[in-house]
Design an enzyme around this catalytic site. Structure first.
Site, mmCIF file in Angstrom:
data_model
loop_
_atom_site.group_PDB
_atom_site.id
_atom_site.type_symbol
_atom_site.label_atom_id
_atom_site.label_comp_id
_atom_site.label_asym_id
_atom_site.label_seq_id
_atom_site.Cartn_x
_atom_site.Cartn_y
_atom_site.Cartn_z
ATOM 1 N N THR A 126 55.244 35.609 80.802
ATOM 2 C CA THR A 126 56.657 35.325 81.036
ATOM 3 C C THR A 126 56.884 33.841 81.281
ATOM 4 O O THR A 126 57.946 33.299 80.952
ATOM 5 C CB THR A 126 57.178 36.146 82.222
ATOM 6 O OG1 THR A 126 56.941 37.535 81.971
ATOM 7 C CG2 THR A 126 58.654 35.928 82.456
ATOM 8 N N TYR A 175 43.987 41.063 84.753
ATOM 9 C CA TYR A 175 45.186 41.499 84.039
ATOM 10 C C TYR A 175 44.743 42.340 82.844
ATOM 11 O O TYR A 175 44.161 41.819 81.889
ATOM 12 C CB TYR A 175 45.964 40.264 83.599
ATOM 13 C CG TYR A 175 47.322 40.492 82.980
ATOM 14 C CD1 TYR A 175 47.908 41.761 82.918
ATOM 15 C CD2 TYR A 175 48.041 39.421 82.465
ATOM 16 C CE1 TYR A 175 49.157 41.937 82.362
ATOM 17 C CE2 TYR A 175 49.295 39.588 81.905
ATOM 18 C CZ TYR A 175 49.840 40.855 81.846
ATOM 19 O OH TYR A 175 51.084 41.036 81.284
ATOM 20 N N LYS A 229 46.586 43.573 87.689
ATOM 21 C CA LYS A 229 47.912 43.742 87.115
ATOM 22 C C LYS A 229 47.742 44.732 85.971
ATOM 23 O O LYS A 229 47.074 44.447 84.974
ATOM 24 C CB LYS A 229 48.494 42.427 86.612
ATOM 25 C CG LYS A 229 49.908 42.604 86.029
ATOM 26 C CD LYS A 229 50.505 41.303 85.505
ATOM 27 C CE LYS A 229 51.885 41.571 84.911
ATOM 28 N NZ LYS A 229 52.468 40.342 84.295
ATOM 29 N N VAL A 235 54.119 43.313 89.598
ATOM 30 C CA VAL A 235 54.330 41.952 89.107
ATOM 31 C C VAL A 235 55.341 42.085 87.983
ATOM 32 O O VAL A 235 55.024 42.602 86.912
ATOM 33 C CB VAL A 235 53.031 41.310 88.596
ATOM 34 C CG1 VAL A 235 53.313 39.911 88.056
ATOM 35 C CG2 VAL A 235 51.973 41.263 89.697
#
Length: 294
Positions: A50, A138, A166, A206
């Site tokens: 992001t 992640y 995540k 998140v």
């Protein structure tokens, strides 16, 4: 099994603001970070997908961490995304983030080369050994092309610096088992799974959508923690139309978040068109109005 939340519960995968000319806008980044914390974010994750990490330089990444750290002070968690397809470069970014003032590292699975599980494990261990910071791994096979298999995750959980995940695996069964069987703190990386993962022992989320609706997303967890699952379900349902439009409309979450917040993305990403912006604003305003009704 762990109930610890090493970085808090409500984390925002923060956008990276740019000026109209395309330069890094550190003043806007600091202002956004302060607002997100004031509106309920326990922590901020910088330089992730992001945050447009593929199109920011190493120097820009470090500058962003320093600016946000200074803006929000020592309280909120500041995590730095350092994952790349190159282990050596990832280690360099991890050390840079530590020097810039990050509290933790977000490390994505190496992408494109599709390494086998033994290489995935070696990559994460080398990064975890490189600094004194805790690591959130992640797992997002839809982007990287490689899953962190449950057996690999169990071995990674034995490293003292690897404390969180995540989770964008879209495998709730495997995630629930790993929550029960390891000390890893699981954070949802997919808004539609924020509440389901939390309900089976997840640590929080998140979230990209938290850039624009931090209070509304946090309220879901607050209701669940207040032993009011019915209210948590109601509040969660209110957030789903915006989450769907922002994250499943065919546009990256970076683009849809900036459509609501303002400011350009970097190429190859392009700004949303007027019709998309208007649609997002209408759904966002509906959420704000509905969430304000007691």
């Amino acid at each position: 099994m762990s109930t610890e939340r090493p970085f808090g519960r409500a984390l925002c995968a923060m956008i990276t603001p740019f000026t109209p000319a395309g330069a890094l806008d550190l003043d806007a980044a600091g202002e956004l970070a302060v607002r997100l914390v004031a509106e309920g974010c326990d922590g901020l994750v910088l330089n992730g997908t992001t945050g447009e990490s593929p199109t920011t330089s190493d120097a820009e990444k470090a500058a962003l961490v320093r600016a946000v750290r200074e803006a929000v002070g020592p309280g909120p968690s500041v995590l730095a995304g350092v994952g790349t397809a190159d282990t050596r470069h990832t280690v360099e970014l991890a050390r840079q983030a530590e020097h810039a003032g990050a509290d933790g590292l977000l490390v994505v699975t190496p992408y494109y080369s599709r390494p086998p599980q033994s290489a995935v494990e070696a990559h994460f261990l080398k990064v975890a050994d490189a600094t004194g910071l805790p690591v959130m791994v992640y797992d997002i096979p839809g982007r990287t092309g490689t899953r962190i298999e449950p057996a690999t995750m169990r071995r990674l959980a034995e490293h003292p610096a690897i404390v969180a995940v995540k989770d964008c695996s879209y495998d709730l069964l495997a995630s629930a088992r790993l929550i029960a069987e390891t000390p890893l703190a699981y954070y949802s990386g997919c808004e539609e799974l924020n509440l389901p993962l939390y309900a089976v022992g997840g640590a929080g989320y998140v979230s990209t959508v938290a850039n624009v609706a931090p209070r509304q997303l946090r309220a879901v967890l607050d209701a669940f923690d207040a032993d009011d699952p019915a209210e948590a379900i109601r509040l969660n349902a209110l957030t789903l139309p915006l989450a769907e439009l922002m994250m499943a409309s065919g546009l990256p979450g970076t683009v849809t978040a900036k459509a609501l917040l303002g400011g350009p993305p970097r190429e190859p990403l392009q700004p949303a068109d007027r019709e998309t912006v208007d649609g997002l604003r209408a759904v966002y305003e509906t959420l704000v109005q509905a969430a304000s009704v007691v």
